[in-house]
Design a protein around this motif. Structure first.
Motif, PDB file in Angstrom:
ATOM      1  N   CYS A   1      -8.792   5.966  -4.176  1.00 29.02           N
ATOM      2  CA  CYS A   1      -8.532   4.765  -3.549  1.00 29.02           C
ATOM      3  C   CYS A   1      -9.246   3.564  -4.040  1.00 29.02           C
ATOM      4  O   CYS A   1      -8.605   2.595  -4.228  1.00 29.02           O
TER       5      CYS A   1
ATOM      6  N   ASP B   1      -4.057   4.717  10.185  1.00 29.34           N
ATOM      7  CA  ASP B   1      -3.479   5.839   9.821  1.00 29.34           C
ATOM      8  C   ASP B   1      -2.516   5.439   8.623  1.00 29.34           C
ATOM      9  O   ASP B   1      -1.448   4.851   8.893  1.00 29.34           O
ATOM     10  N   VAL B   2      -2.914   5.606   7.454  1.00 30.58           N
ATOM     11  CA  VAL B   2      -2.173   5.288   6.572  1.00 30.58           C
ATOM     12  C   VAL B   2      -0.667   6.016   6.134  1.00 30.58           C
ATOM     13  O   VAL B   2       0.134   5.518   5.704  1.00 30.58           O
ATOM     14  N   GLU B   3      -0.542   6.966   7.045  1.00 28.07           N
ATOM     15  CA  GLU B   3       0.570   7.737   6.906  1.00 28.07           C
ATOM     16  C   GLU B   3       1.822   7.049   7.704  1.00 28.07           C
ATOM     17  O   GLU B   3       3.000   7.130   7.868  1.00 28.07           O
TER      18      GLU B   3
ATOM     19  N   PHE C   1       1.408   3.675   8.301  1.00 28.33           N
ATOM     20  CA  PHE C   1       1.255   1.903   8.103  1.00 28.33           C
ATOM     21  C   PHE C   1       2.435   1.379   8.084  1.00 28.33           C
ATOM     22  O   PHE C   1       3.390   1.876   7.487  1.00 28.33           O
TER      23      PHE C   1
ATOM     24  N   LEU D   1      -0.197   4.653  -1.778  1.00 26.71           N
ATOM     25  CA  LEU D   1      -0.640   6.010  -1.284  1.00 26.71           C
ATOM     26  C   LEU D   1       0.326   6.942  -1.586  1.00 26.71           C
ATOM     27  O   LEU D   1      -0.113   8.092  -1.738  1.00 26.71           O
TER      28      LEU D   1
ATOM     29  N   PHE E   1      -6.156  10.287   2.677  1.00 23.64           N
ATOM     30  CA  PHE E   1      -5.039  10.691   2.452  1.00 23.64           C
ATOM     31  C   PHE E   1      -4.689  12.038   2.527  1.00 23.64           C
ATOM     32  O   PHE E   1      -3.434  12.517   3.027  1.00 23.64           O
TER      33      PHE E   1
ATOM     34  N   THR F   1      -5.764  13.800   7.430  1.00 27.03           N
ATOM     35  CA  THR F   1      -5.637  12.715   8.145  1.00 27.03           C
ATOM     36  C   THR F   1      -6.856  12.766   9.804  1.00 27.03           C
ATOM     37  O   THR F   1      -6.415  12.174  10.448  1.00 27.03           O
TER      38      THR F   1
ATOM     39  N   MET G   1      -9.503   3.455   6.323  1.00 20.79           N
ATOM     40  CA  MET G   1      -8.406   4.196   6.421  1.00 20.79           C
ATOM     41  C   MET G   1      -8.760   5.703   6.685  1.00 20.79           C
ATOM     42  O   MET G   1     -10.016   6.042   6.375  1.00 20.79           O
TER      43      MET G   1
ATOM     44  N   CYS H   1     -10.702   0.835   1.714  1.00 21.65           N
ATOM     45  CA  CYS H   1     -10.192   2.078   1.902  1.00 21.65           C
ATOM     46  C   CYS H   1     -11.337   2.846   2.631  1.00 21.65           C
ATOM     47  O   CYS H   1     -10.980   3.911   3.294  1.00 21.65           O
TER      48      CYS H   1
ATOM     49  N   PRO I   1       0.892  -1.409  -0.119  1.00 23.14           N
ATOM     50  CA  PRO I   1       0.195  -0.038   0.054  1.00 23.14           C
ATOM     51  C   PRO I   1       0.846   1.122  -0.005  1.00 23.14           C
ATOM     52  O   PRO I   1       0.373   2.460  -0.622  1.00 23.14           O
TER      53      PRO I   1
END
Length: 206
Positions: free
Chosen positions: A124, A198-200, A202, A16, A107, A110, A104, A101, A12
């Protein structure tokens, strides 16, 4: 197998980065899958089943690590809720399911779930299936990898004093996955009573 699954879960990051930059998604570079003897039998052999449990292979071994009561895991009920959401997210990734998606944070903002930022959600949902399908193929996984991930147990998470951030690390994974995850952590944020990845952060390493 463990190394292959970890590489898959890192995929991912490609998605991202591409979404954040507004660029085209670059498919993962094909890698040779990690060696596993007899369809991952080595992993099963390294997992110790609790007393009285059956030993039917990797999935059976790991699923035998039953979830503890919420008050017996790190972070209590909140910690286990975050852990359950994390596993739901990981399974959705392996299935290349666009529903991942909705689990999460956005993007671009946040402070909000992605479902509340339509542009991010649409992008996404369009790109995640292609990216993750390519990652699964590149890692030579398939049903076996999905089954092993499905058998993984995540018990609790470290929840901060405010109760709005949870961090999952190797102490929260069952034996089959603790080694492969190493120092990598997963961070989730609670918004309106629900946990979101939190995709930042991950698979961030402290």
């Amino acid at each position: 197998m463990r190394r292959s699954l970890l590489a898959l879960l890192a995929a991912p990051a490609l998605l991202l980065g591409a979404c954040d930059d507004g660029a085209e998604v670059v498919e993962p570079t094909e890698q040779a899958p990690a060696t596993a003897d007899a369809n991952g039998a080595d992993d099963a052999a390294q997992t110790t089943s609790p007393a009285g449990s059956s030993d039917d292979g990797a999935a059976a071994d790991d699923s035998a690590v039953t979830s503890l009561a919420p008050d017996e895991v790190e972070g209590g009920e909140d910690g286990q809720a975050a852990a359950d959401r994390a596993k739901e997210f990981l399974l959705a990734l392996v299935d290349a399911d666009p529903a991942a998606c909705t689990l999460m944070l956005s993007f671009t903002d946040t402070t909000q779930p992605m479902a509340q930022v339509p542009e991010d959600l649409e992008l996404c949902q369009q790109q995640l299936p292609e990216t993750m399908s390519a990652a699964v193929e590149a890692q030579g996984l398939g049903e076996e990898g999905r089954d092993i991930l499905g058998a993984m147990q995540i018990s609790g998470a470290e929840v901060n004093a405010e109760g709005d951030t949870a961090v999952i690390d190797e102490d929260n994974y069952s034996e089959l996955f603790a080694e492969s995850m190493g120092d990598s952590t997963m961070t989730l944020v609670k918004i309106d009573g629900e946990w979101f990845v939190d995709v930042e952060r991950f698979l961030e390493t402290p």
